[in-house]
Design an enzyme around this catalytic site. Structure first.
Site, PDB file in Angstrom:
ATOM      1  N   GLU A  60       0.841  -1.205   0.000  1.00 29.99           N
ATOM      2  CA  GLU A  60       0.000   0.000   0.000  1.00 29.99           C
ATOM      3  C   GLU A  60       0.872   1.249   0.000  1.00 29.99           C
ATOM      4  OE1 GLU A  60      -0.055  -2.555   1.939  1.00 29.99           O
ATOM      5  OE2 GLU A  60      -2.081  -3.248   2.401  1.00 29.99           O
ATOM      6  N   ALA A 164       7.622 -34.195 -14.121  1.00 28.33           N
ATOM      7  CA  ALA A 164       7.523 -34.188 -15.577  1.00 28.33           C
ATOM      8  C   ALA A 164       6.924 -35.525 -15.993  1.00 28.33           C
ATOM      9  CB  ALA A 164       8.909 -34.014 -16.183  1.00 28.33           C
ATOM     10  N   TRP A 180      15.678 -37.628 -20.143  1.00 32.02           N
ATOM     11  CA  TRP A 180      14.798 -36.569 -19.674  1.00 32.02           C
ATOM     12  C   TRP A 180      13.440 -36.716 -20.327  1.00 32.02           C
ATOM     13  CZ3 TRP A 180      16.590 -34.371 -15.565  1.00 32.02           C
ATOM     14  CH2 TRP A 180      17.954 -34.196 -15.396  1.00 32.02           C
ATOM     15  N   LEU A 214      19.698 -31.396  -7.094  1.00 33.09           N
ATOM     16  CA  LEU A 214      18.563 -30.576  -6.642  1.00 33.09           C
ATOM     17  C   LEU A 214      18.943 -29.115  -6.394  1.00 33.09           C
ATOM     18  CD1 LEU A 214      16.866 -33.127  -4.187  1.00 33.09           C
ATOM     19  CD2 LEU A 214      16.342 -32.738  -6.603  1.00 33.09           C
ATOM     20  N   GLU A 311      10.235 -32.903  -5.209  1.00 34.08           N
ATOM     21  CA  GLU A 311      10.691 -33.427  -6.507  1.00 34.08           C
ATOM     22  C   GLU A 311      11.058 -34.874  -6.300  1.00 34.08           C
ATOM     23  OE1 GLU A 311      13.043 -31.249  -9.314  1.00 34.08           O
ATOM     24  OE2 GLU A 311      13.325 -29.667  -7.844  1.00 34.08           O
ATOM     25  N   SER A 319       2.506 -40.704  -0.989  1.00 36.51           N
ATOM     26  CA  SER A 319       2.264 -40.541   0.459  1.00 36.51           C
ATOM     27  C   SER A 319       1.933 -39.093   0.805  1.00 36.51           C
ATOM     28  CB  SER A 319       3.493 -40.957   1.267  1.00 36.51           C
ATOM     29  OG  SER A 319       3.731 -42.310   1.104  1.00 36.51           O
TER      30      SER A 319
HETATM   31  N1  NAP Z   1       9.624 -37.494 -13.954  1.00 34.79           N
HETATM   32  C1  NAP Z   1       9.860 -36.890 -12.822  1.00 34.79           C
HETATM   33  O1  NAP Z   1       9.535 -35.705 -12.658  1.00 34.79           O
HETATM   34  C2  NAP Z   1      10.560 -37.614 -11.703  1.00 34.79           C
HETATM   35  C3  NAP Z   1      10.958 -36.923 -10.565  1.00 34.79           C
HETATM   36  C4  NAP Z   1      11.583 -37.604  -9.546  1.00 34.79           C
HETATM   37  C5  NAP Z   1      11.796 -38.972  -9.680  1.00 34.79           C
HETATM   38  N2  NAP Z   1      11.409 -39.624 -10.784  1.00 34.79           N
HETATM   39  C6  NAP Z   1      11.619 -41.075 -10.939  1.00 34.79           C
HETATM   40  O2  NAP Z   1      10.926 -41.738  -9.903  1.00 34.79           O
HETATM   41  C7  NAP Z   1      11.574 -42.973  -9.652  1.00 34.79           C
HETATM   42  C8  NAP Z   1      11.759 -43.145  -8.151  1.00 34.79           C
HETATM   43  O3  NAP Z   1      10.504 -43.240  -7.554  1.00 34.79           O
HETATM   44  P1  NAP Z   1      10.310 -43.897  -6.118  1.00 34.79           P
HETATM   45  O4  NAP Z   1       8.878 -43.957  -5.861  1.00 34.79           O
HETATM   46  O5  NAP Z   1      11.094 -45.160  -6.079  1.00 34.79           O
HETATM   47  O6  NAP Z   1      11.113 -42.900  -5.184  1.00 34.79           O
HETATM   48  P2  NAP Z   1      10.774 -41.620  -4.278  1.00 34.79           P
HETATM   49  O7  NAP Z   1       9.331 -41.354  -4.271  1.00 34.79           O
HETATM   50  O8  NAP Z   1      11.682 -40.531  -4.683  1.00 34.79           O
HETATM   51  O9  NAP Z   1      11.235 -42.131  -2.855  1.00 34.79           O
HETATM   52  C9  NAP Z   1      10.506 -43.115  -2.213  1.00 34.79           C
HETATM   53  C10 NAP Z   1      11.209 -43.445  -0.916  1.00 34.79           C
HETATM   54  O10 NAP Z   1      11.049 -42.382   0.008  1.00 34.79           O
HETATM   55  C11 NAP Z   1      11.186 -42.903   1.310  1.00 34.79           C
HETATM   56  N3  NAP Z   1      10.119 -42.455   2.183  1.00 34.79           N
HETATM   57  C12 NAP Z   1      10.283 -41.972   3.442  1.00 34.79           C
HETATM   58  N4  NAP Z   1       9.117 -41.702   4.014  1.00 34.79           N
HETATM   59  C13 NAP Z   1       8.173 -42.030   3.128  1.00 34.79           C
HETATM   60  C14 NAP Z   1       6.769 -42.001   3.169  1.00 34.79           C
HETATM   61  N5  NAP Z   1       6.092 -41.567   4.221  1.00 34.79           N
HETATM   62  N6  NAP Z   1       6.112 -42.452   2.081  1.00 34.79           N
HETATM   63  C15 NAP Z   1       6.760 -42.871   0.995  1.00 34.79           C
HETATM   64  N7  NAP Z   1       8.092 -42.933   0.899  1.00 34.79           N
HETATM   65  C16 NAP Z   1       8.800 -42.519   1.965  1.00 34.79           C
HETATM   66  C17 NAP Z   1      11.082 -44.425   1.166  1.00 34.79           C
HETATM   67  O11 NAP Z   1      12.369 -44.959   1.321  1.00 34.79           O
HETATM   68  P3  NAP Z   1      12.787 -45.495   2.742  1.00 34.79           P
HETATM   69  O12 NAP Z   1      11.806 -46.565   3.119  1.00 34.79           O
HETATM   70  O13 NAP Z   1      14.169 -45.939   2.564  1.00 34.79           O
HETATM   71  O14 NAP Z   1      12.635 -44.326   3.616  1.00 34.79           O
HETATM   72  C18 NAP Z   1      10.633 -44.641  -0.250  1.00 34.79           C
HETATM   73  O15 NAP Z   1      11.140 -45.832  -0.804  1.00 34.79           O
HETATM   74  C19 NAP Z   1      12.891 -42.923 -10.369  1.00 34.79           C
HETATM   75  O16 NAP Z   1      12.810 -43.716 -11.538  1.00 34.79           O
HETATM   76  C20 NAP Z   1      13.052 -41.472 -10.753  1.00 34.79           C
HETATM   77  O17 NAP Z   1      13.801 -41.310 -11.936  1.00 34.79           O
HETATM   78  C21 NAP Z   1      10.783 -38.989 -11.798  1.00 34.79           C
END
Ligand code: NAP
Length: 381
Positions: A60, A164, A180, A214, A311, A319
């Site tokens: 303002e 993405a 990518w 990151l 990310e 979750s």
């Molecule tokens: N296209 C895109 O924008 C993009 C972005 C990012 C990733 N990605 C891809 O996603 C894939 C990975 O996915 P992701 O599902 O395996 O990995 P994520 O979602 O990055 O991580 C999952 C991990 O987070 C931990 N975590 C801790 N607390 C949690 C909770 N309350 N709920 C869920 N997880 C929890 C767990 O590991 P712990 O049990 O060890 O704690 C779980 O295994 C890769 O291929 C990557 O390249 C794509």
């Protein structure tokens, strides 16, 4: 003068200028203001201002200064502000007082200020004979202060999830390949987004699959140096991960279960991570995984985090969505199709088995970025 079409246009304008300072003013609210003189029933804008930087003039006062700089007299004018003017002396004097001293006739705000410290602006203005009203006609002006209102009301940071995806909603192939999906310019915009938040949160799955940094690279001005946060319940973080090897220079938080953050069996590992510069924090668990609401609360209260960019892969994102912790989605849709049901969907599913139970979002904006589409959604209240 109350005309919904003018209210919307003038508050939209105030919101548009205020948006220029995303990342500069938090934990203060983003606020824009427009000073208007009425020529009969037609408004003429004679001043525009916004809160540019934390600690500097509020919107303002900035709009009144702009009005005077342009040689206009604000006496008798209407001021449109995206948030009720404050009635509080902090780093700046109260805006309500500035408006009273300027002799404006009317103040229109997109919403009342929920912050008990700053509230009471309308009452002070009305006491001085200035007409006040709330106009809900500009969605942009209301959306502008959603993050601030959420922080004040809940103590939780504003959470943006970005990913993405292919046209068919996949974020990685069945083998985990994701580099990518989106194009160069979209990825540049993600770096810009990282430079405007307090923390970037990912999960261990993404650390193991992509070994990401990151960081905000090739950004003209980094407004906020985001800390990197990894959800790592079992403290599996490899010491060779880039997030750890760069932790001396760039703040990295490894969030593990409260038990492993203090227990004997992980002492040596914690020590090595600490030596590398990473900070290990303990978070309560729900079942086998971190309590993500508790993690967000801890980031806000112990580390001053007011905005978080998620990310992660589908596991953590699922979750976060399941616990209804995400406020905004920034989705890049790339012109490719996988057509593979084993490829990873954006969020690991458990959110809604029926359409009537689906989480609902409001489309905020959509923009073409080269061959991608950037779509921004807000969680519907
Ligand atoms: N296209 C895109 O924008 C993009 C972005 C990012 C990733 N990605 C891809 O996603 C894939 C990975 O996915 P992701 O599902 O395996 O990995 P994520 O979602 O990055 O991580 C999952 C991990 O987070 C931990 N975590 C801790 N607390 C949690 C909770 N309350 N709920 C869920 N997880 C929890 C767990 O590991 P712990 O049990 O060890 O704690 C779980 O295994 C890769 O291929 C990557 O390249 C794509």
């Amino acid at each position: 003068m109350s005309d919904p079409a003018f209210d919307r246009r003038l508050l939209d304008l105030a919101a548009r200028v205020a948006m220029r300072s995303v990342g500069n003013v938090e934990p203060n609210p983003l606020v824009g203001a427009v000073v208007v003189r009425w020529m009969g029933s037609t408004p003429e804008v004679i001043g525009i201002g916004h809160h540019r930087r934390f600690g500097e003039a509020h919107a303002e006062r900035a709009a009144l200064s702009d009005c005077m700089r342009r040689g206009h007299d604000p006496r008798g004018a209407t001021v449109y502000a995206t948030l009720e003017p404050c009635n509080h002396t902090g780093k700046q004097p109260p805006c309500a007082l500035g408006l009273i001293e300027a002799g404006v006739a009317e103040v229109v705000a997109a919403r009342r200020d929920p912050n008990p410290l700053a509230a009471g602006g309308f009452e002070a203005l009305e006491k001085a004979g200035i007409r006040c009203r709330v106009s809900g006609d500009s969605r942009a002006a209301i959306a502008l202060s959603d993050p601030f209102v959420k922080r004040v009301k809940t103590g939780l940071p504003w959470v943006i999830a970005k990913w993405a995806q292919t046209i068919d909603g996949r974020v990685a192939t069945r083998n985990g390949e994701s580099k990518w999906i989106s194009g160069d310019r979209s990825r540049k915009r993600v770096h810009r987004l990282r430079a405007r938040v307090d923390a970037v949160l990912t999960g261990m799955g993404t650390v193991l699959a992509d070994d990401p940094m990151l960081t905000a690279r090739d950004v003209r001005r980094v407004r906020r140096a985001a800390m990197r946060v990894v959800a790592d319940t079992d403290l599996d973080m490899p010491e060779t991960a880039k997030l750890v090897t760069t932790a001396r220079d760039l703040r990295t938080i490894v969030a593990c279960s409260a038990e492993l953050a203090t227990g004997e069996i992980t002492r040596a590992k914690r020590q090595r991570l600490a030596t590398a510069g990473a900070v290990v924090v303990g978070v309560p668990t729900i079942g086998e995984r971190l309590d993500l609401a508790a993690l967000l609360r801890l980031l806000a209260s112990e580390h001053g985090v007011s905005s978080v960019l998620v990310e992660s892969g589908p596991g953590l994102l699922g979750s976060m969505l399941d616990a209804d912790l995400v406020d905004e989605l920034v989705v890049y849709v790339a012109p490719m199709m996988l057509g593979d049901e084993m490829a990873r969907a954006a969020a690991a599913g458990r959110i809604a088995p029926t359409l009537s139970m689906a989480q609902r979002y409001e489309l905020l904006r959509a923009k073409r970025i080269e061959n991608d589409l950037e779509v921004v959604y807000r969680r519907r209240a």
